[in-house]
Design a protein around this motif. Structure first.
Motif, PDB file in Angstrom:
ATOM      1  N   TYR A  51      -7.670  -5.726  -1.304  1.00 39.89           N
ATOM      2  CA  TYR A  51      -8.978  -6.022  -0.737  1.00 39.89           C
ATOM      3  C   TYR A  51      -9.653  -4.748  -0.247  1.00 39.89           C
ATOM      4  CZ  TYR A  51     -12.597  -8.351   2.022  1.00 39.89           C
ATOM      5  OH  TYR A  51     -13.800  -8.774   2.529  1.00 39.89           O
ATOM      6  N   LEU A  52      -8.883  -3.857   0.362  1.00 42.26           N
ATOM      7  CA  LEU A  52      -9.460  -2.587   0.797  1.00 42.26           C
ATOM      8  C   LEU A  52      -9.929  -1.781  -0.404  1.00 42.26           C
ATOM      9  CD1 LEU A  52      -7.218  -1.348   3.742  1.00 42.26           C
ATOM     10  CD2 LEU A  52      -9.049  -3.048   3.712  1.00 42.26           C
ATOM     11  N   SER A  53      -9.140  -1.766  -1.474  1.00 43.90           N
ATOM     12  CA  SER A  53      -9.543  -1.047  -2.683  1.00 43.90           C
ATOM     13  C   SER A  53     -10.814  -1.658  -3.279  1.00 43.90           C
ATOM     14  CB  SER A  53      -8.417  -1.074  -3.712  1.00 43.90           C
ATOM     15  OG  SER A  53      -7.279  -0.389  -3.235  1.00 43.90           O
ATOM     16  N   PHE A  54     -10.928  -2.977  -3.212  1.00 40.30           N
ATOM     17  CA  PHE A  54     -12.133  -3.669  -3.682  1.00 40.30           C
ATOM     18  C   PHE A  54     -13.358  -3.220  -2.895  1.00 40.30           C
ATOM     19  CE2 PHE A  54     -14.864  -7.223  -2.276  1.00 40.30           C
ATOM     20  CZ  PHE A  54     -15.550  -7.492  -3.455  1.00 40.30           C
ATOM     21  N   LEU A  55     -13.250  -3.189  -1.568  1.00 42.41           N
ATOM     22  CA  LEU A  55     -14.377  -2.759  -0.740  1.00 42.41           C
ATOM     23  C   LEU A  55     -14.720  -1.291  -1.023  1.00 42.41           C
ATOM     24  CD1 LEU A  55     -13.462  -4.376   2.708  1.00 42.41           C
ATOM     25  CD2 LEU A  55     -15.193  -5.170   1.083  1.00 42.41           C
ATOM     26  N   ARG A  56     -13.697  -0.455  -1.106  1.00 43.25           N
ATOM     27  CA  ARG A  56     -13.906   0.971  -1.372  1.00 43.25           C
ATOM     28  C   ARG A  56     -14.616   1.175  -2.706  1.00 43.25           C
ATOM     29  NH1 ARG A  56     -15.054   5.203  -2.801  1.00 43.25           N
ATOM     30  NH2 ARG A  56     -13.990   7.223  -2.639  1.00 43.25           N
ATOM     31  N   ASP A  57     -14.208   0.424  -3.714  1.00 44.11           N
ATOM     32  CA  ASP A  57     -14.767   0.576  -5.056  1.00 44.11           C
ATOM     33  C   ASP A  57     -16.187   0.022  -5.138  1.00 44.11           C
ATOM     34  OD1 ASP A  57     -14.472   1.102  -8.006  1.00 44.11           O
ATOM     35  OD2 ASP A  57     -14.786  -1.063  -8.065  1.00 44.11           O
ATOM     36  N   ARG A  58     -16.394  -1.189  -4.641  1.00 48.81           N
ATOM     37  CA  ARG A  58     -17.702  -1.840  -4.786  1.00 48.81           C
ATOM     38  C   ARG A  58     -18.773  -1.176  -3.931  1.00 48.81           C
ATOM     39  NH1 ARG A  58     -17.465  -6.758  -7.517  1.00 48.81           N
ATOM     40  NH2 ARG A  58     -15.669  -6.567  -8.928  1.00 48.81           N
ATOM     41  N   LEU A  59     -18.410  -0.730  -2.746  1.00 50.78           N
ATOM     42  CA  LEU A  59     -19.400  -0.093  -1.871  1.00 50.78           C
ATOM     43  C   LEU A  59     -19.492   1.405  -2.106  1.00 50.78           C
ATOM     44  CD1 LEU A  59     -18.670  -2.060   1.427  1.00 50.78           C
ATOM     45  CD2 LEU A  59     -20.578  -2.380  -0.158  1.00 50.78           C
ATOM     46  N   ASP A  60     -18.523   1.949  -2.858  1.00 57.58           N
ATOM     47  CA  ASP A  60     -18.534   3.357  -3.242  1.00 57.58           C
ATOM     48  C   ASP A  60     -18.731   4.267  -2.038  1.00 57.58           C
ATOM     49  OD1 ASP A  60     -18.378   5.529  -4.949  1.00 57.58           O
ATOM     50  OD2 ASP A  60     -20.539   5.529  -5.379  1.00 57.58           O
ATOM     51  N   THR A  61     -17.890   4.061  -1.031  1.00 56.17           N
ATOM     52  CA  THR A  61     -17.985   4.861   0.190  1.00 56.17           C
ATOM     53  C   THR A  61     -16.586   5.074   0.749  1.00 56.17           C
ATOM     54  OG1 THR A  61     -19.314   5.086   2.208  1.00 56.17           O
ATOM     55  CG2 THR A  61     -18.222   2.978   1.871  1.00 56.17           C
ATOM     56  N   PRO A  62     -16.322   6.106   1.514  1.00 57.28           N
ATOM     57  CA  PRO A  62     -14.983   6.348   2.058  1.00 57.28           C
ATOM     58  C   PRO A  62     -14.472   5.189   2.915  1.00 57.28           C
ATOM     59  CG  PRO A  62     -16.351   8.302   2.311  1.00 57.28           C
ATOM     60  CD  PRO A  62     -17.260   7.203   1.856  1.00 57.28           C
ATOM     61  N   LEU A  63     -13.175   4.968   2.870  1.00 62.09           N
ATOM     62  CA  LEU A  63     -12.543   3.923   3.672  1.00 62.09           C
ATOM     63  C   LEU A  63     -11.351   4.511   4.409  1.00 62.09           C
ATOM     64  CD1 LEU A  63     -11.890   0.232   2.698  1.00 62.09           C
ATOM     65  CD2 LEU A  63     -10.169   1.545   3.941  1.00 62.09           C
ATOM     66  N   PHE A  64     -11.366   4.418   5.742  1.00 62.57           N
ATOM     67  CA  PHE A  64     -10.251   4.811   6.596  1.00 62.57           C
ATOM     68  C   PHE A  64      -9.551   3.547   7.079  1.00 62.57           C
ATOM     69  CE2 PHE A  64     -12.776   8.767   8.171  1.00 62.57           C
ATOM     70  CZ  PHE A  64     -12.510   9.413   6.976  1.00 62.57           C
ATOM     71  N   TYR A  65      -8.219   3.597   7.207  1.00 59.17           N
ATOM     72  CA  TYR A  65      -7.509   2.411   7.665  1.00 59.17           C
ATOM     73  C   TYR A  65      -6.315   2.759   8.536  1.00 59.17           C
ATOM     74  CZ  TYR A  65      -3.786   3.209   4.198  1.00 59.17           C
ATOM     75  OH  TYR A  65      -2.744   3.737   3.471  1.00 59.17           O
ATOM     76  N   VAL A  66      -5.928   1.782   9.372  1.00 58.50           N
ATOM     77  CA  VAL A  66      -4.622   1.751  10.011  1.00 58.50           C
ATOM     78  C   VAL A  66      -3.952   0.448   9.601  1.00 58.50           C
ATOM     79  CG1 VAL A  66      -5.301   3.187  11.973  1.00 58.50           C
ATOM     80  CG2 VAL A  66      -5.524   0.695  12.145  1.00 58.50           C
ATOM     81  N   LYS A  67      -2.637   0.436   9.630  1.00 55.41           N
ATOM     82  CA  LYS A  67      -1.906  -0.758   9.226  1.00 55.41           C
ATOM     83  C   LYS A  67      -1.671  -1.696  10.405  1.00 55.41           C
ATOM     84  CE  LYS A  67       1.327   1.802   7.289  1.00 55.41           C
ATOM     85  NZ  LYS A  67       2.569   2.207   6.582  1.00 55.41           N
ATOM     86  N   GLY A  68      -1.663  -3.000  10.102  1.00 53.40           N
ATOM     87  CA  GLY A  68      -1.320  -4.005  11.091  1.00 53.40           C
ATOM     88  C   GLY A  68       0.143  -4.386  10.988  1.00 53.40           C
ATOM     89  N   ASN A  69       0.578  -5.294  11.835  1.00 50.77           N
ATOM     90  CA  ASN A  69       1.985  -5.689  11.859  1.00 50.77           C
ATOM     91  C   ASN A  69       2.391  -6.551  10.663  1.00 50.77           C
ATOM     92  OD1 ASN A  69       0.183  -7.455  13.452  1.00 50.77           O
ATOM     93  ND2 ASN A  69       1.976  -8.762  13.670  1.00 50.77           N
ATOM     94  N   HIS A  70       1.427  -7.009   9.861  1.00 47.92           N
ATOM     95  CA  HIS A  70       1.763  -7.798   8.674  1.00 47.92           C
ATOM     96  C   HIS A  70       1.563  -7.012   7.375  1.00 47.92           C
ATOM     97  CE1 HIS A  70       2.402 -11.320  11.083  1.00 47.92           C
ATOM     98  NE2 HIS A  70       1.157 -11.327  11.522  1.00 47.92           N
ATOM     99  N   ASP A  71       1.211  -5.742   7.478  1.00 44.38           N
ATOM    100  CA  ASP A  71       0.951  -4.945   6.283  1.00 44.38           C
ATOM    101  C   ASP A  71       2.257  -4.350   5.767  1.00 44.38           C
ATOM    102  OD1 ASP A  71      -1.800  -5.353   6.153  1.00 44.38           O
ATOM    103  OD2 ASP A  71      -2.179  -3.811   7.666  1.00 44.38           O
ATOM    104  N   ILE A  72       2.901  -5.075   4.844  1.00 42.55           N
ATOM    105  CA  ILE A  72       4.213  -4.665   4.349  1.00 42.55           C
ATOM    106  C   ILE A  72       4.168  -4.177   2.908  1.00 42.55           C
ATOM    107  CG2 ILE A  72       5.426  -6.218   5.922  1.00 42.55           C
ATOM    108  CD1 ILE A  72       5.790  -8.160   3.589  1.00 42.55           C
ATOM    109  N   ARG A  73       2.997  -4.249   2.256  1.00 41.42           N
ATOM    110  CA  ARG A  73       2.912  -3.872   0.843  1.00 41.42           C
ATOM    111  C   ARG A  73       2.155  -2.566   0.624  1.00 41.42           C
ATOM    112  NH1 ARG A  73       0.220  -6.502  -2.476  1.00 41.42           N
ATOM    113  NH2 ARG A  73      -1.099  -7.748  -1.111  1.00 41.42           N
ATOM    114  N   TYR A  74       1.823  -1.873   1.695  1.00 42.86           N
ATOM    115  CA  TYR A  74       1.100  -0.612   1.550  1.00 42.86           C
ATOM    116  C   TYR A  74       2.051   0.491   1.072  1.00 42.86           C
ATOM    117  CZ  TYR A  74      -3.114  -2.274   4.000  1.00 42.86           C
ATOM    118  OH  TYR A  74      -4.263  -2.937   4.352  1.00 42.86           O
ATOM    119  N   THR A  75       1.548   1.369   0.193  1.00 46.36           N
ATOM    120  CA  THR A  75       2.306   2.524  -0.272  1.00 46.36           C
ATOM    121  C   THR A  75       1.421   3.761  -0.130  1.00 46.36           C
ATOM    122  OG1 THR A  75       1.541   2.367  -2.571  1.00 46.36           O
ATOM    123  CG2 THR A  75       3.488   1.050  -1.965  1.00 46.36           C
TER     124      THR A  75
END
Length: 208
Positions: A51-75
């Motif tokens: 979903y973050l990649s979708f927002l980054r791609d469609r809005l074509d703007t930088p995206l900064f993030y921090v992970k939550g306690n359920h984010d187990i698939r991030y690499t």
């Protein structure tokens, strides 16, 4: 509707902030290309990397993030095109942004920290604080203790975040983690000293 607030330093930026669940209204606006210009996207965690990649791609703007306690698939490469700012003080144009991931420790899962551990992470950034002098925006998953948090162990906030607000006086402290329905943008905001603590569960648009 975008939230406009009085800041000590205006940056003339429009920032989309998201966390915790994919808001259908936002997805539809992005797909229909009627969200308006966005200078930066900020994620406060517990969202699928795709979903973050979708927002980054469609809005074509930088995206900064921090992970939550359920984010187990991030690499390291997923979410694609997005930047992890945990334990970092980064600059976007004139805006200095501090990122801190995770929730309070409650069952030993990923991205969980005791208050002492989080305090050590914040202390380790002293050189960045000294060099950049000011923090305009703090981006976290969990809220500060006794500000928007709850009393069950999983949803308690960090005391170290309260100390951070008192010491650094950021203009914004943006978090997720606490799910709540908001009828107006103003219901998301609690002002502490000069800092606006904002629960961005779902999404918000800030004009800073």
């Amino acid at each position: 509707m975008a939230m406009k607030t009085q800041l000590t330093t205006p940056h003339n930026l429009r920032v989309l902030t998201v966390s915790d669940y994919e808001d259908n209204a936002l997805t539809q606006r992005v797909e229909a290309k009627n969200l308006g210009p966005v200078d930066l996207i900020v994620s406060c965690g517990d969202l699928a990397p795709e979903y973050l990649s979708f927002l980054r791609d469609r809005l074509d703007t930088p995206l900064f993030y921090v992970k939550g306690n359920h984010d187990i698939r991030y690499t390291l490469s997923n979410p694609m095109g997005c930047e992890n700012i945990h334990a970092r003080l980064v600059r976007f144009k004139t805006l200095h942004i501090l990122g801190l991931e995770g929730s309070i420790w409650y069952n030993g899962g990923v991205n969980q920290y005791t208050d002492k551990e989080m305090e050590k992470i914040i202390f380790s950034l002293w050189f960045s604080f000294w060099r950049k002098k000011v923090v305009h925006m703090v981006v976290t998953h969990a809220p500060p203790r006794h500000i928007h948090d709850a009393e069950d162990r999983c949803h308690m906030g960090f005391e170290s975040f309260v100390k951070l607000i008192d010491k650094r006086n950021p203009d914004y402290f943006i978090h997720g983690h606490i799910h709540k329905d908001f009828k107006t943008p103003a219901e998301r905001i609690t002002t502490v000293n000069t800092t606006q603590v904002i629960n961005t569960c779902g999404y918000t648009i800030l004009e800073v």
